[in-house]
Design an enzyme around this catalytic site. Structure first.
Site, short mmCIF file in Angstrom:
data_model
loop_
_atom_site.label_atom_id
_atom_site.label_comp_id
_atom_site.label_asym_id
_atom_site.label_seq_id
_atom_site.Cartn_x
_atom_site.Cartn_y
_atom_site.Cartn_z
N HIS A 134 5.54 1.99 2.36
CA HIS A 134 5.14 1.34 0.94
C HIS A 134 5.96 1.69 -0.07
O HIS A 134 6.81 2.81 -0.12
CB HIS A 134 3.45 1.74 0.66
CG HIS A 134 2.51 0.90 1.56
ND1 HIS A 134 2.24 1.37 2.76
CD2 HIS A 134 1.82 -0.23 1.36
CE1 HIS A 134 1.41 0.64 3.35
NE2 HIS A 134 1.19 -0.41 2.39
N LYS A 138 2.76 3.83 -4.79
CA LYS A 138 1.49 3.85 -3.88
C LYS A 138 1.02 5.48 -3.84
O LYS A 138 1.58 6.33 -3.58
CB LYS A 138 1.75 3.49 -2.50
CG LYS A 138 0.25 3.10 -1.90
CD LYS A 138 0.29 2.39 -0.71
CE LYS A 138 -0.92 2.51 0.08
NZ LYS A 138 -1.94 1.65 -0.59
N THR A 145 -4.68 0.81 5.41
CA THR A 145 -4.24 -0.10 6.67
C THR A 145 -3.78 0.72 7.77
O THR A 145 -4.33 0.49 8.78
CB THR A 145 -3.19 -1.07 5.95
OG1 THR A 145 -3.59 -1.83 4.92
CG2 THR A 145 -2.91 -2.03 7.39
#
Length: 227
Positions: A134, A138, A145
């Site tokens: 990511h 983040k 997920t």
């Protein structure tokens, strides 16, 4: 409808854009305007059909407490707070509020979760691992997920060991790779998001769904009802 979007981050901005595209009115509140949920009073929340939260693990809990305590209908795309899920579920029940939460609102990710279960059932003796990548801003790692994918694998094969490796690079929207490896071969199941639009569209459609409902749902429970 009129939606309140909490969070002026990259995903929050796309959520607001898509809500406008779908014909809704939108008000966006950044964290600097809503410290410790100070803006989320009963009269203010009463204006909105639903609240969509894409903030941070630190901000989301005060936001949820304020919204649910006032009977609001809420979609939470922020992750990293699930240790408080039962408290939020109980609060929603006491106040007749609506709460829809999920680690990922992408239709493609929901399909990947279902495929992950089938893969684990097909080769339960393989060694499983998950790699996720990511953007550098983040906050939580592993991603929500990735944890959902791990849960999907382990729900299919209880006791299955699954290692997660997290990477934070540039402006990556989200890459998840499940690897199932044996001495003879390797199987990979990959989902890569090219932008945040898939997540944002799912969140807006979730808000349209929950605006008149009371109760608590995880997104995977209702995603098939969104068409």
């Amino acid at each position: 409808m009129l939606f309140l979007v909490l969070g002026r981050g990259k995903t929050g901005r796309v959520v607001a854009d898509i809500a406008h595209e779908r014909g809704h009115g939108v008000r966006v509140l950044g964290e600097e305007e809503n410290r410790d949920a100070s803006a989320l009073t009963a009269p203010f929340l009463a204006q909105f059909d639903a609240v969509i939260d894409f903030t941070t693990p630190q901000a989301v809990i005060p936001n949820m407490r304020a919204c649910l305590a006032n009977g609001a209908h809420m979609v939470v795309g922020t992750t990293g707070w699930y240790s408080q899920l039962e408290d939020m579920r109980a609060l929603a029940a006491r106040k007749n509020a609506g709460l829809l939460y999920g680690t990922n609102y992408s239709v493609g990710v929901q399909a990947t979760l279902r495929l992950a279960k089938e893969l684990a059932k097909a080769v339960p003796h393989y060694r499983f691992s998950i790699s996720e990548t990511h953007h550098v801003s983040k906050k939580d790692a592993p991603s929500g997920t990735a944890l959902s994918l791990k849960q999907a694998l382990q729900s299919a094969v209880p006791g299955l060991e699954v290692e997660i490796t997290s990477h934070r690079e540039g402006d990556a929207s989200g890459l998840h790779v499940i690897e199932a490896r044996s001495e003879n071969d390797v199987i990979e199941l990959k989902h890569e998001a090219f932008s945040r639009r898939g997540f944002a569209e799912g969140a807006v459609r979730a808000a349209e769904w929950i605006h008149d409902k009371k109760g608590v749902w995880e997104f995977s429970e209702i995603s098939s009802q969104l068409g």
